[in-house]
Design a protein around this motif. Structure first.
Motif, PDB file in Angstrom:
ATOM      1  N   LYS A 243       0.833  -1.152  -0.067  1.00  0.00           N
ATOM      2  CA  LYS A 243      -0.143   0.021  -0.032  1.00  0.00           C
ATOM      3  C   LYS A 243       0.978   1.317   0.081  1.00  0.00           C
ATOM      4  CE  LYS A 243      -3.267  -2.379   2.738  1.00  0.00           C
ATOM      5  NZ  LYS A 243      -3.807  -2.703   3.979  1.00  0.00           N
ATOM      6  N   ASP A 244       0.368   2.503   0.074  1.00  0.00           N
ATOM      7  CA  ASP A 244       1.024   3.675  -0.054  1.00  0.00           C
ATOM      8  C   ASP A 244       1.218   3.992   1.607  1.00  0.00           C
ATOM      9  OD1 ASP A 244      -1.504   4.571   0.367  1.00  0.00           O
ATOM     10  OD2 ASP A 244      -1.358   6.072  -1.172  1.00  0.00           O
ATOM     11  N   ILE A 245       0.837   3.396   2.398  1.00  0.00           N
ATOM     12  CA  ILE A 245       0.912   3.536   3.903  1.00  0.00           C
ATOM     13  C   ILE A 245       1.808   2.257   4.540  1.00  0.00           C
ATOM     14  CG2 ILE A 245      -1.054   4.870   4.000  1.00  0.00           C
ATOM     15  CD1 ILE A 245      -2.648   2.487   5.327  1.00  0.00           C
ATOM     16  N   LEU A 246       2.303   2.530   5.821  1.00  0.00           N
ATOM     17  CA  LEU A 246       2.682   1.523   6.852  1.00  0.00           C
ATOM     18  C   LEU A 246       2.009   1.647   7.888  1.00  0.00           C
ATOM     19  CD1 LEU A 246       4.701  -0.760   7.516  1.00  0.00           C
ATOM     20  CD2 LEU A 246       6.081   1.272   8.776  1.00  0.00           C
ATOM     21  N   PRO A 247       0.750   0.545   7.901  1.00  0.00           N
ATOM     22  CA  PRO A 247       0.216   0.461   9.073  1.00  0.00           C
ATOM     23  C   PRO A 247       0.640   0.188  10.296  1.00  0.00           C
ATOM     24  CG  PRO A 247      -0.875  -1.077   7.473  1.00  0.00           C
ATOM     25  CD  PRO A 247       0.587  -0.550   7.144  1.00  0.00           C
ATOM     26  N   LEU A 248       0.584   1.061  11.606  1.00  0.00           N
ATOM     27  CA  LEU A 248       1.270   0.916  12.471  1.00  0.00           C
ATOM     28  C   LEU A 248       1.009  -0.263  13.541  1.00  0.00           C
ATOM     29  CD1 LEU A 248       1.603   4.563  13.744  1.00  0.00           C
ATOM     30  CD2 LEU A 248       3.588   3.176  13.190  1.00  0.00           C
ATOM     31  N   HIS A 249       0.000  -1.183  13.132  1.00  0.00           N
ATOM     32  CA  HIS A 249      -0.233  -2.604  13.743  1.00  0.00           C
ATOM     33  C   HIS A 249       0.688  -3.465  13.212  1.00  0.00           C
ATOM     34  CE1 HIS A 249      -2.922  -3.025  10.119  1.00  0.00           C
ATOM     35  NE2 HIS A 249      -2.566  -4.242  10.217  1.00  0.00           N
ATOM     36  N   ASN A 250       1.347  -3.081  12.194  1.00  0.00           N
ATOM     37  CA  ASN A 250       2.567  -3.941  11.790  1.00  0.00           C
ATOM     38  C   ASN A 250       3.774  -4.065  12.591  1.00  0.00           C
ATOM     39  OD1 ASN A 250       0.817  -4.744   9.701  1.00  0.00           O
ATOM     40  ND2 ASN A 250       2.130  -3.822   7.987  1.00  0.00           N
ATOM     41  N   VAL A 251       3.852  -2.973  13.423  1.00  0.00           N
ATOM     42  CA  VAL A 251       4.523  -2.888  14.353  1.00  0.00           C
ATOM     43  C   VAL A 251       4.180  -3.306  15.644  1.00  0.00           C
ATOM     44  CG1 VAL A 251       6.351  -1.228  15.658  1.00  0.00           C
ATOM     45  CG2 VAL A 251       5.986  -0.761  13.012  1.00  0.00           C
ATOM     46  N   HIS A 252       4.689  -4.153  16.421  1.00  0.00           N
ATOM     47  CA  HIS A 252       4.025  -4.597  17.589  1.00  0.00           C
ATOM     48  C   HIS A 252       4.675  -3.983  19.022  1.00  0.00           C
ATOM     49  CE1 HIS A 252       2.118  -7.566  15.507  1.00  0.00           C
ATOM     50  NE2 HIS A 252       3.368  -7.841  14.935  1.00  0.00           N
TER      51      HIS A 252
ATOM     52  N   HIS B 243       2.227   7.450   6.250  1.00  0.00           N
ATOM     53  CA  HIS B 243       1.917   7.639   4.647  1.00  0.00           C
ATOM     54  C   HIS B 243       3.252   7.464   3.989  1.00  0.00           C
ATOM     55  CE1 HIS B 243       0.482   9.090   1.035  1.00  0.00           C
ATOM     56  NE2 HIS B 243      -0.755   8.513   1.214  1.00  0.00           N
ATOM     57  N   TYR B 244       3.314   7.186   2.798  1.00  0.00           N
ATOM     58  CA  TYR B 244       4.454   6.906   2.006  1.00  0.00           C
ATOM     59  C   TYR B 244       5.175   8.615   1.959  1.00  0.00           C
ATOM     60  CZ  TYR B 244       7.121   6.967  -2.534  1.00  0.00           C
ATOM     61  OH  TYR B 244       7.904   7.181  -3.312  1.00  0.00           O
ATOM     62  N   LYS B 245       4.196   9.463   1.773  1.00  0.00           N
ATOM     63  CA  LYS B 245       4.827  10.775   1.768  1.00  0.00           C
ATOM     64  C   LYS B 245       5.483  11.221   3.069  1.00  0.00           C
ATOM     65  CE  LYS B 245       1.537  12.164  -2.149  1.00  0.00           C
ATOM     66  NZ  LYS B 245       0.606  12.674  -2.353  1.00  0.00           N
ATOM     67  N   GLU B 246       5.175  10.581   4.189  1.00  0.00           N
ATOM     68  CA  GLU B 246       5.791  11.064   5.413  1.00  0.00           C
ATOM     69  C   GLU B 246       7.011  10.562   5.450  1.00  0.00           C
ATOM     70  OE1 GLU B 246       2.560  11.730   8.828  1.00  0.00           O
ATOM     71  OE2 GLU B 246       2.280   9.845   7.764  1.00  0.00           O
ATOM     72  N   PHE B 247       7.671   9.645   4.453  1.00  0.00           N
ATOM     73  CA  PHE B 247       9.055   9.146   4.684  1.00  0.00           C
ATOM     74  C   PHE B 247      10.017  10.095   4.137  1.00  0.00           C
ATOM     75  CE2 PHE B 247       6.922   5.243   5.950  1.00  0.00           C
ATOM     76  CZ  PHE B 247       7.587   4.466   6.291  1.00  0.00           C
ATOM     77  N   GLU B 248      11.193  10.415   4.645  1.00  0.00           N
ATOM     78  CA  GLU B 248      11.908  11.231   4.460  1.00  0.00           C
ATOM     79  C   GLU B 248      12.688  10.887   3.297  1.00  0.00           C
ATOM     80  OE1 GLU B 248      14.608  13.462   7.262  1.00  0.00           O
ATOM     81  OE2 GLU B 248      13.024  12.872   8.831  1.00  0.00           O
ATOM     82  N   GLN B 249      12.788  11.537   2.199  1.00  0.00           N
ATOM     83  CA  GLN B 249      13.397  11.097   1.007  1.00  0.00           C
ATOM     84  C   GLN B 249      14.979  10.952   1.305  1.00  0.00           C
ATOM     85  OE1 GLN B 249      12.025  10.028  -1.956  1.00  0.00           O
ATOM     86  NE2 GLN B 249      10.060  10.455  -0.657  1.00  0.00           N
ATOM     87  N   ALA B 250      15.517  11.485   2.302  1.00  0.00           N
ATOM     88  CA  ALA B 250      16.881  11.702   2.574  1.00  0.00           C
ATOM     89  C   ALA B 250      17.344  10.182   2.939  1.00  0.00           C
ATOM     90  CB  ALA B 250      17.276  12.839   3.562  1.00  0.00           C
TER      91      ALA B 250
END
Length: 175
Positions: free
Chosen positions: A83-92, A145-152
């Motif tokens: 998806k274009d998001i990383l659901p935080l429920h994937n991190v426990h 959201h994908y856009k929240e990931f720093e391009q750096a």
């Protein structure tokens, strides 16, 4: 009790690349990183092929990888999303607790995220992940959201290393 049933290797693309990277790091004496096995208790074993077809997790795992980069302890988890998001429920929660305790011991904790839709890989330091985790806990968005990931922090192939995540460790040390 958490059950596991064979549905193929979920997240295997990312883990394969990380494993190849770790082999290369070891060959170049840059790092020694090990995959942390998830302890399981087999329930159903095919007698002919001796393959486990049903099992349950004996205990909560910590993170996917742990080791040392040039004398610096590191631990990290691999997350893959289509998806274009990383659901935080994937991190426990137990993973967040482990990474926090790891950093308190002067280690560096992070996650590597693969957005398969974009075929892009990102390094996210624990402290950044924690800010998104806290946002979700206080009633905010439950995903990153994908856009929240720093391009750096985008990871690339470099110097014959498939997924050069040591660059992320360097970025953290320079801050």
């Amino acid at each position: 009790m958490a059950y596991w049933s064979s549905r193929g290797l979920r997240g295997s693309t990312l883990e394969e690349l990380i494993n190849l990277t770790n082999e290369r790091y070891r060959e170049k004496n840059l790092a020694l990183i090990q995959k942390v096995p998830t302890p399981i208790k087999p329930i159903k074993i095919d007698k002919e092929s001796r393959h486990i077809s049903l099992a349950y997790f004996e205990q909560k795992s910590t993170v996917d990888y742990i080791g040392v980069v040039q004398g610096i302890p590191v631990c990290f988890d691999a997350k893959e999303t289509s998806k274009d998001i990383l659901p935080l429920h994937n991190v426990h929660e137990h993973q967040m607790d482990f990474m926090e305790a790891f950093e308190k011991q002067k280690g560096i904790a992070f996650i590597i995220v693969y957005f398969s839709t974009y075929d892009q890989y990102y390094y996210m330091p624990y402290k950044v992940l924690k800010s998104f985790w806290d946002r979700a806990k206080s009633g905010g968005r439950k995903s990153i959201h994908y856009k929240e990931f720093e391009q750096a922090y985008e990871l690339h192939t470099k110097n014959g290393v498939v997924l050069h995540y040591i660059e992320g460790v360097k970025w953290v040390l320079e801050k």
